[in-house]
Each structure stands twice: as C-alpha cells, then as structure tokens.
Design an enzyme around this catalytic site. Structure first.
Site, mmCIF file in Angstrom:
data_model
loop_
_atom_site.group_PDB
_atom_site.id
_atom_site.type_symbol
_atom_site.label_atom_id
_atom_site.label_comp_id
_atom_site.label_asym_id
_atom_site.label_seq_id
_atom_site.Cartn_x
_atom_site.Cartn_y
_atom_site.Cartn_z
ATOM 1 N N HIS A 155 0.830 -1.223 0.000
ATOM 2 C CA HIS A 155 0.000 0.000 0.000
ATOM 3 C C HIS A 155 0.863 1.271 0.000
ATOM 4 O O HIS A 155 0.429 2.318 0.481
ATOM 5 C CB HIS A 155 -0.939 0.038 1.210
ATOM 6 C CG HIS A 155 -1.727 -1.219 1.404
ATOM 7 N ND1 HIS A 155 -2.856 -1.513 0.684
ATOM 8 C CD2 HIS A 155 -1.527 -2.283 2.233
ATOM 9 C CE1 HIS A 155 -3.345 -2.681 1.055
ATOM 10 N NE2 HIS A 155 -2.553 -3.175 1.991
ATOM 11 N N SER A 276 16.030 21.282 -16.463
ATOM 12 C CA SER A 276 14.890 22.170 -16.643
ATOM 13 C C SER A 276 15.340 23.428 -17.374
ATOM 14 O O SER A 276 16.462 23.902 -17.178
ATOM 15 C CB SER A 276 14.303 22.550 -15.274
ATOM 16 O OG SER A 276 13.438 23.660 -15.390
ATOM 17 N N LYS A 282 17.421 21.314 -11.297
ATOM 18 C CA LYS A 282 16.680 20.102 -11.612
ATOM 19 C C LYS A 282 17.520 19.070 -12.362
ATOM 20 O O LYS A 282 18.320 19.396 -13.233
ATOM 21 C CB LYS A 282 15.446 20.437 -12.467
ATOM 22 C CG LYS A 282 14.397 21.266 -11.762
ATOM 23 C CD LYS A 282 13.741 20.546 -10.606
ATOM 24 C CE LYS A 282 12.905 19.373 -11.043
ATOM 25 N NZ LYS A 282 11.724 19.798 -11.838
ATOM 26 N N GLU A 289 10.361 8.248 -17.097
ATOM 27 C CA GLU A 289 9.007 8.767 -17.299
ATOM 28 C C GLU A 289 8.499 8.462 -18.705
ATOM 29 O O GLU A 289 7.317 8.140 -18.895
ATOM 30 C CB GLU A 289 8.990 10.270 -17.041
ATOM 31 C CG GLU A 289 9.213 10.627 -15.575
ATOM 32 C CD GLU A 289 9.423 12.121 -15.342
ATOM 33 O OE1 GLU A 289 9.479 12.511 -14.170
ATOM 34 O OE2 GLU A 289 9.521 12.883 -16.325
#
Length: 458
Positions: A155, A276, A282, A289
């Site tokens: 979970h 970024s 970043k 992804e």
C-alpha cells in the site's frame, strides 16, 4: 504496376490509391518478401512448375534486388501499391519474362501472411535478446546488493525489511515470464501459410512441406482460410509486449520515486537524465518517465488490433492491412524502451545507507519484535498489541524501535531483554528469512545461482 488491373477499365482515383497503398510501411518487409519468394520458386522448380533456368533467373534477380536495397543503390518506389508489387515489378524489369512467373501458385493474401510471420519471428528473437540483456543488468545488481537493506512496501507504506537484491529479483521473475511468453508465441506461430492462396489453396501441385522447411518453419498451416485471416499471433505478441511494458513501467515508477529527494535511494546517471529550462537545480528522470508513458502507446496497439479483428468474417479482408503500422510501432517502441531501461539501470548509482535508514525509520522491524515476544511465550495477538503500543511511543518520541531504551520496552512488557536489539536489527530481520524466495542471504544466493544458470542456458 498493379497486379490486378486486368478486369478494370478505369484508373482508381489518386486519393483511393494513396488510401489503399501500404508501401510506405510494408516496405520494411523487403527482406522477408524476397526470401519468401526465393523459397517459393525453389519449390516450384522442384515440383516441375518452373524450369531450372527460370528458377535460376528469378533467384539471381531477387538476390540482386535484395543486395541493391540493402546497399542503397536501389530505393524502394513509394508510388508502388505495396512491397510485393515493387519487388515483382523490379524483377520483371530486370530479367523479363521469367519474372512474370514469380507469382505462380500464390496470392498476395498468403504472401503477406508469410512476410508478417517471417518479420515477427525475427522481431521476437530480437526482443527476447533485449529482455535478456535487461535481466543481466538486474542480475548484476542483485549479486552486488544481497546485504543492501531497504524497506519493503505494501500500500506504499513501509512494511518489512528486505534487500535491494530481493526487490530487484521480483523484476527478474517478471521478465523471465515475459521471455517464456515470447517463446510460446514463437512456437505457436511458426507454421508456414504460403500455398494457402487467396483462401482456397491452389490447383498447382505445390509441396508446402518443402516451402516450410526451406523457410525454417515447423510445418505448413492446415487450413487455407485460417492461414490468410489469422492474426492471433499478433494479438498474442502485442499482449506480451503490453505485459513487458507494464513491467518496465512499474520498475520505472519505482526508480522515479527512489530518485526523488524524499527517498534518494538511487541517483540517475547524467546520461539518462535531463534538466529544466528554468530551474537550474533540476535533474529529471525523463527516460524512466517516457518508458512509463510509452506503455499506453503499446496498450493502444493491442486494443486497436483486437477492435479491428472482432467483426471480420472469413477470410481475408482489407481491414487486416491495419495490423502492420500499429505492430511496427509497438515493435519499435518496445525495443527502444528495453534498450534504454537497460542502460538506465546499468548506470544508476545505489545509496545503501539511505535505504537502510529508511527501513529503520519506518518500523519495518515491528513484525520481528512481535515474533521476539512470541518466541518468549507471549501469544501472537497479545504481542501484536504490545508492539503497536511501542510504535506509538516511538512516534511520540520521534525515534525508531532500535533507538528506544530498554526501560521503555519493559514498561509495556517485562519480557523484553537486551537481546531485543539484536532480534530487530535489519541484519537479523532479513537473515532469518531463508525459505526459498525470501530475502535472506542463503535463499538469495541460491536464487541468484539459479538465475545465473538460466541466463547461461537460454
């Protein structure tokens, strides 16, 4: 050149031509189409349907076309209707009359069915090898992290301590099953449809067993209508691809979380990250992804072929031409994602200290603390309640069970002694779990040895 223009008195509309044509995507079949044709005419000559001279002229011409396409001296003409028309038309231009006999005893229906099976057969081998390469990286990570302790989750909540080797081993098992599915699909589809004709076979005395042998199939297909209308193997393949992508997506989702500042279990290599345009600090896990995102693309291909096939009567229908672009795209997507996932994992830096600290902070050793009480005569249900109270105490004090003083333990249960700390150490919690499939080092080493043998044999 159209192969079917004899009964027509008008040219088809140019928009119809473009809509109907498949050359822009089925041109990637050129090698399979030519090899299939070489096997076909070889069989025709053995059966006395072609003369030896005719067969030799056709085979020499086809091999020349293949060589010229591969070396770039012959460019596939995209004004042709399909790759079959282009190859046959080019052959006739080069060798004359014998080239007109290439299509004897076959239809484009069984020809395209053959080309697709030959192509998919090759791609299954390539994808299988790429999955194996990914598994080799996972195997290496497992061998290096048998004692790298980390929290196991249910979970998305910290549950019990495991090792990074054990966690990655779950993905090894997923990809092992994927390779098994690919193998099953290969075996089930490896039958030759050539000779099925348009749908009802042919009156020519073809030797379909010979053609199947020449093309390294296990034998010919047994129903000519099914031969030209079967796309089950593509549905199975796209289903297997979807499962492979799902497994990679789950792994990438975890890598994305592990790479975040909140976890910092791993750090993605610069070569598999991007920055970024506005935030200079970043370092984004874009490859993970994108793999996660492209999973939906492959799912879409599976849904599309299922939808296309669901209402098609026997035998061949033009709808089936839609199988190619979506299959080609799925093949390219899966192969690209597998290669990138392998490189991403292979260059990923692991942070064992962060993993172990996270396991301790999440009370993942609480079950072992309860087992300690059970081993000292306390009923499990009572032990469960006692440890729950201890966890609340730790939460109030902002410490872990490892850091809680013994007097606090004894306040709740006098059974506790100094050896509780050894019983709930990460090392003890993991090392005592040694049934096969568990994270303990003895069990993990046995599984890793079996994995090693598997990778050597398959």
């Amino acid at each position: 050149m159209k192969l079917w223009g004899g009964r027509f008195t008008k040219e088809t509309d140019e928009l119809v031509n473009r809509f109907n044509a498949s050359i822009t995507f089925d041109k990637r079949f050129f090698k399979q189409d030519i090899l299939g044709s070489i096997a076909h005419v070889t069989m025709l000559e053995k059966q006395g349907i072609l003369t030896c001279d005719e067969k030799d002229a056709i085979v020499t011409g086809l091999k020349g076309i293949l060589d010229d396409i591969e070396n770039g001296s012959l460019v596939i003409d995209e004004t042709a209707e399909d790759i079959h028309s282009f190859v046959e038309g080019t052959l006739i231009e080069r060798i004359g009359e014998p080239g007109k006999k290439l299509h004897t005893g076959r239809s484009r229906n069984d020809q395209v069915a053959l080309d697709m099976r030959l192509y998919i057969r090759d791609e299954i081998i390539e994808v299988n090898d790429l999955v194996k390469d990914l598994m080799k990286v996972i195997h290496r990570i497992m061998k290096e992290n048998i004692t790298t302790y980390m929290p196991g989750f249910t979970h998305l909540q910290k549950a019990q301590p495991v090792t990074f080797a054990h966690h990655m081993g779950a993905y090894f098992e997923m990809f092992r099953r994927d390779r098994g599915r690919l193998r099953d699909i290969y075996d089930r589809m490896n039958y030759c449809p050539l000779g099925a004709g348009a749908l009802a076979g042919t009156t020519y005395p073809l030797d379909r067993n010979d053609t199947a042998t020449l093309l390294k199939f296990d034998g010919p297909t047994f129903n000519s209508m099914d031969s030209v209308s079967d796309r089950d193997y593509l549905i199975e393949l796209l289903s297997a691809f979807s499962t492979i992508m799902m497994h990679m997506s789950r792994l990438c989702e975890e890598v994305i979380m592990w790479n975040s500042d909140e976890y910092h279990f791993v750090e993605m290599d610069d070569t598999y990250s991007t920055g970024s345009s506005i935030m200079p600090q970043k370092k984004n896990p874009d490859i993970a992804e994108l793999i996660r995102g492209k999973t939906g693309r492959v799912y879409g291909a599976l849904t599309a072929i299922l939808t296309t096939m669901k209402g098609i009567p026997l035998a061949y229908n033009k709808d089936m031409q839609e199988d190619k672009e979506l299959t080609f795209d799925a093949v390219d997507t899966v192969k690209g994602c597998l290669a990138l996932c392998e490189g991403m994992l292979d260059t990923m830096k692991i942070n064992p200290e962060k993993m172990e600290a996270s396991a301790k902070q999440g009370f993942t050793n609480a079950t072992d603390a309860a087992d300690y009480l059970v081993n000292h005569g306390v009923a499990f249900r009572d032990a469960h309640g006692i440890i729950g109270q201890l966890v609340l105490t730790c939460i109030e004090k902002g410490i872990s069970l490892d850091e809680l003083p013994l007097e606090e333990y004894k306040k709740i249960s006098p059974v506790f002694e100094e050896d509780i700390y050894d019983a709930i150490s990460m090392e003890t919690c993991v090392e005592r779990r040694n049934t096969i499939g568990a994270p303990g080092p003895t069990a993990m080493k046995a599984v890793i040895a079996m994995n090693e043998e598997y990778l050597e044999e398959t």
